[in-house]
Design an enzyme around this catalytic site. Structure first.
Site, PDB file in Angstrom:
ATOM      1  N   LYS A 197       0.901  -1.139  -0.220  1.00 60.55           N
ATOM      2  CA  LYS A 197      -0.142   0.016   0.108  1.00 60.55           C
ATOM      3  C   LYS A 197       0.940   1.205  -0.049  1.00 60.55           C
ATOM      4  O   LYS A 197       1.842   1.391   0.814  1.00 60.55           O
ATOM      5  CB  LYS A 197      -0.848   0.015   1.169  1.00 60.55           C
ATOM      6  CG  LYS A 197      -1.875   1.264   1.531  1.00 60.55           C
ATOM      7  CD  LYS A 197      -2.715   1.102   2.580  1.00 60.55           C
ATOM      8  CE  LYS A 197      -2.482   1.521   3.852  1.00 60.55           C
ATOM      9  NZ  LYS A 197      -2.321   3.003   3.938  1.00 60.55           N
TER      10      LYS A 197
ATOM     11  N   ASP B 274      -3.516   4.308  -2.075  1.00 67.30           N
ATOM     12  CA  ASP B 274      -4.392   4.692  -0.910  1.00 67.30           C
ATOM     13  C   ASP B 274      -4.284   6.269  -0.612  1.00 67.30           C
ATOM     14  O   ASP B 274      -3.688   6.992   0.189  1.00 67.30           O
ATOM     15  CB  ASP B 274      -3.805   4.077   0.628  1.00 67.30           C
ATOM     16  CG  ASP B 274      -4.687   4.658   1.873  1.00 67.30           C
ATOM     17  OD1 ASP B 274      -5.907   4.985   1.536  1.00 67.30           O
ATOM     18  OD2 ASP B 274      -4.239   4.298   2.869  1.00 67.30           O
TER      19      ASP B 274
ATOM     20  N   LYS C  89      -7.322   8.050  -0.895  1.00 72.44           N
ATOM     21  CA  LYS C  89      -8.904   8.417  -0.525  1.00 72.44           C
ATOM     22  C   LYS C  89      -9.171   9.718  -1.157  1.00 72.44           C
ATOM     23  O   LYS C  89      -9.495  10.921  -0.659  1.00 72.44           O
ATOM     24  CB  LYS C  89      -8.380   8.655   1.068  1.00 72.44           C
ATOM     25  CG  LYS C  89      -8.136   7.464   1.711  1.00 72.44           C
ATOM     26  CD  LYS C  89      -8.183   7.887   3.359  1.00 72.44           C
ATOM     27  CE  LYS C  89      -7.720   6.466   3.941  1.00 72.44           C
ATOM     28  NZ  LYS C  89      -6.383   6.229   4.059  1.00 72.44           N
TER      29      LYS C  89
ATOM     30  N   ASP D 285     -13.833  14.721  -4.063  1.00 74.76           N
ATOM     31  CA  ASP D 285     -13.947  15.981  -4.807  1.00 74.76           C
ATOM     32  C   ASP D 285     -14.789  15.837  -5.629  1.00 74.76           C
ATOM     33  O   ASP D 285     -15.906  14.833  -5.399  1.00 74.76           O
ATOM     34  CB  ASP D 285     -12.520  16.144  -5.662  1.00 74.76           C
ATOM     35  CG  ASP D 285     -12.135  17.495  -5.991  1.00 74.76           C
ATOM     36  OD1 ASP D 285     -13.015  18.467  -6.033  1.00 74.76           O
ATOM     37  OD2 ASP D 285     -10.875  17.856  -5.423  1.00 74.76           O
TER      38      ASP D 285
ATOM     39  N   THR E  10     -11.590   6.003  10.853  1.00 74.44           N
ATOM     40  CA  THR E  10     -11.718   5.440  12.312  1.00 74.44           C
ATOM     41  C   THR E  10     -11.086   6.462  13.306  1.00 74.44           C
ATOM     42  O   THR E  10     -11.124   6.207  14.613  1.00 74.44           O
ATOM     43  CB  THR E  10     -10.889   4.015  12.486  1.00 74.44           C
ATOM     44  OG1 THR E  10      -9.580   4.137  11.894  1.00 74.44           O
ATOM     45  CG2 THR E  10     -11.802   2.946  11.875  1.00 74.44           C
TER      46      THR E  10
ATOM     47  N   ARG F 136       3.532  -1.921  10.494  1.00 68.42           N
ATOM     48  CA  ARG F 136       4.515  -2.111  11.431  1.00 68.42           C
ATOM     49  C   ARG F 136       5.130  -3.541  12.188  1.00 68.42           C
ATOM     50  O   ARG F 136       6.151  -3.899  12.061  1.00 68.42           O
ATOM     51  CB  ARG F 136       4.362  -1.139  12.527  1.00 68.42           C
ATOM     52  CG  ARG F 136       4.712   0.337  12.199  1.00 68.42           C
ATOM     53  CD  ARG F 136       4.028   1.501  13.111  1.00 68.42           C
ATOM     54  NE  ARG F 136       2.660   1.351  13.061  1.00 68.42           N
ATOM     55  CZ  ARG F 136       2.052   2.136  14.007  1.00 68.42           C
ATOM     56  NH1 ARG F 136       2.471   2.958  14.755  1.00 68.42           N
ATOM     57  NH2 ARG F 136       0.564   2.044  13.927  1.00 68.42           N
TER      58      ARG F 136
HETATM   59  O1  C5P Z   1       1.567  -0.085  10.918  1.00 68.58           O
HETATM   60  P1  C5P Z   1       0.168  -0.369  11.163  1.00 68.58           P
HETATM   61  O2  C5P Z   1      -0.247  -1.970  10.904  1.00 68.58           O
HETATM   62  O3  C5P Z   1      -0.821   0.310  12.178  1.00 68.58           O
HETATM   63  O4  C5P Z   1      -0.518   0.374   9.637  1.00 68.58           O
HETATM   64  C1  C5P Z   1      -1.760   0.411   9.334  1.00 68.58           C
HETATM   65  C2  C5P Z   1      -1.808   1.108   7.977  1.00 68.58           C
HETATM   66  O5  C5P Z   1      -3.463   1.290   7.733  1.00 68.58           O
HETATM   67  C3  C5P Z   1      -1.443   2.427   8.053  1.00 68.58           C
HETATM   68  O6  C5P Z   1      -0.962   2.747   6.619  1.00 68.58           O
HETATM   69  C4  C5P Z   1      -2.789   3.407   8.402  1.00 68.58           C
HETATM   70  O7  C5P Z   1      -2.650   4.740   7.928  1.00 68.58           O
HETATM   71  C5  C5P Z   1      -3.583   2.644   7.751  1.00 68.58           C
HETATM   72  N1  C5P Z   1      -5.208   2.500   8.248  1.00 68.58           N
HETATM   73  C6  C5P Z   1      -5.321   2.411   9.655  1.00 68.58           C
HETATM   74  N2  C5P Z   1      -6.560   2.542  10.198  1.00 68.58           N
HETATM   75  C7  C5P Z   1      -7.614   3.018   9.293  1.00 68.58           C
HETATM   76  C8  C5P Z   1      -7.311   3.365   7.938  1.00 68.58           C
HETATM   77  C9  C5P Z   1      -6.022   3.168   7.551  1.00 68.58           C
HETATM   78  O8  C5P Z   1      -4.413   1.988  10.158  1.00 68.58           O
HETATM   79  N3  C5P Z   1      -8.838   3.096   9.730  1.00 68.58           N
END
Ligand code: C5P
Length: 229
Positions: free
Chosen positions: A32, A59, A61, A64, A118, A209
Site C-alpha cells: 500500500k 491509498d 482516498k 472531490d 476510524t 509495523r
Molecule cells: O503499522 P500499522 O499496521 O498500524 O499500519 C496500518 C496502516 O493502515 C497505516 O498505513 C494506516 O494509515 C492505515 N489505516 C489504519 N486505520 C484506518 C485506515 C487506514 O491503520 N482506519
C-alpha cells in the site's frame, strides 16, 4: 498465489521502502502506497514497486467533485495500480464517475471506498454533522458504496462481520488494525489478529509495523501468512 496481506509502506523516504521490498516476496503480499510517499515520490515510486513484482494499493482516498475524482481514478488505473480508493461521503455520483473512469481504462483496477475514518470520535462525527452512531454511518455508507459500483470498502475488522452479512460474499472488505497475537499494538486501539479478522470476513489485511518494523520482515510476513493459511 493469492495472498490477502497488504503491507503499508509508511516511510518518509524511498530508500528504506525499496530496501524492505528487496527482502519481501511479492507472492506473499501486496503493498500500500499512501499520501506521504506518493506526495514525495509520485508515480515513479509506484512504478518502482510494480517493476519489482508487487501489486500496489494506491491509498489516496480521493474526495472531490465527480469529474475531478474520475480523472484522478483514471490516472491511477492508467498507472496500472491494483487497487485505489475514494471517500464514500463524496456521494453516489462521485463514486459512479470513479467507477466509469476506471472501467474505461485497460487495467482492472479495484475501487474501494472509505466509509468513516476510524480516527473520528462520536463527538467529532456529531460536530461535522453526522447524527447517527459511527457504526450506523459505516453501514449506510458501505451500502451506498456497493450500490454506486465500488468493489468494496475499507473498514475496521470489528465491522467486518456485520458488513459481510449485509453486503454479501463478493464485496471486498479491506481491514487495517490487524496485529499478530503478542505483537506491539503501537497507536492502534481496537485490533484483531490476522486469523480473527479473516474469520470475521476480511478479504484483505492491511498490516504495517508488525512487518515493516520487524527485525526479519520476510519471516514476520511468512509467520502471518502461515497463521491464516
Ligand atoms: O503499522 P500499522 O499496521 O498500524 O499500519 C496500518 C496502516 O493502515 C497505516 O498505513 C494506516 O494509515 C492505515 N489505516 C489504519 N486505520 C484506518 C485506515 C487506514 O491503520 N482506519
Amino acid at each position: 498465489m493469492h495472498s490477502p496481506i497488504i503491507i503499508a509502506l509508511d516511510y518518509p523516504q524511498q530508500q528504506p521502502a525499496l530496501q524492505l521490498l528487496q527482502q519481501l516476496d511479492p507472492q506473499l503480499c501486496r503493498v500500500k502506497v499512501g499520501k506521504e510517499m506518493f506526495t514525495r515520490l509520485g508515480p515513479a515510486f509506484v512504478e518502482a514497486c510494480m517493476s519489482r513484482g508487487f501489486d500496489v494499493f494506491l491509498d489516496l482516498k480521493f474526495h472531490d467533485i465527480p469529474n475531478t475524482v474520475a480523472g484522478a481514478c483514471r490516472a491511477g488505473a492508467d498507472l496500472g495500480v491494483w487497487m485505489m480508493n475514494v471517500h464514500a461521503s463524496g456521494g453516489r455520483r462521485m463514486m459512479q464517475a470513479a467507477r466509469e473512469a476506471v472501467d474505461k481504462s485497460s487495467s482492472e483496477t479495484l475501487l474501494i471506498a472509505v466509509t468513516i475514518l476510524t480516527s473520528l470520535s462520536e463527538e467529532e462525527l456529531a460536530e461535522i454533522g453526522y447524527s447517527d452512531s459511527a457504526a450506523d454511518n459505516v453501514s449506510r455508507l458501505a451500502a451506498l458504496a456497493k450500490d454506486s459500483g465500488m468493489h468494496g470498502v475499507v473498514c475496521s475488522p470489528r465491522e467486518a462481520r456485520q458488513l459481510r452479512s449485509d453486503l454479501g460474499d463478493e464485496f471486498l472488505l479491506v481491514t487495517p488494525g490487524v496485529r499478530p497475537s503478542g505483537s506491539d499494538t503501537a497507536d492502534q486501539r481496537r485490533v484483531m489478529t490476522p486469523l480473527d479478522a479473516m474469520h470475521a470476513g476480511s478479504s484483505y489485511l492491511v498490516i504495517g509495523r508488525p512487518i515493516t518494523a520487524a527485525e526479519n520482515p520476510l519471516q514476520a510476513l511468512q509467520q502471518i501468512a502461515d497463521s491464516i493459511a
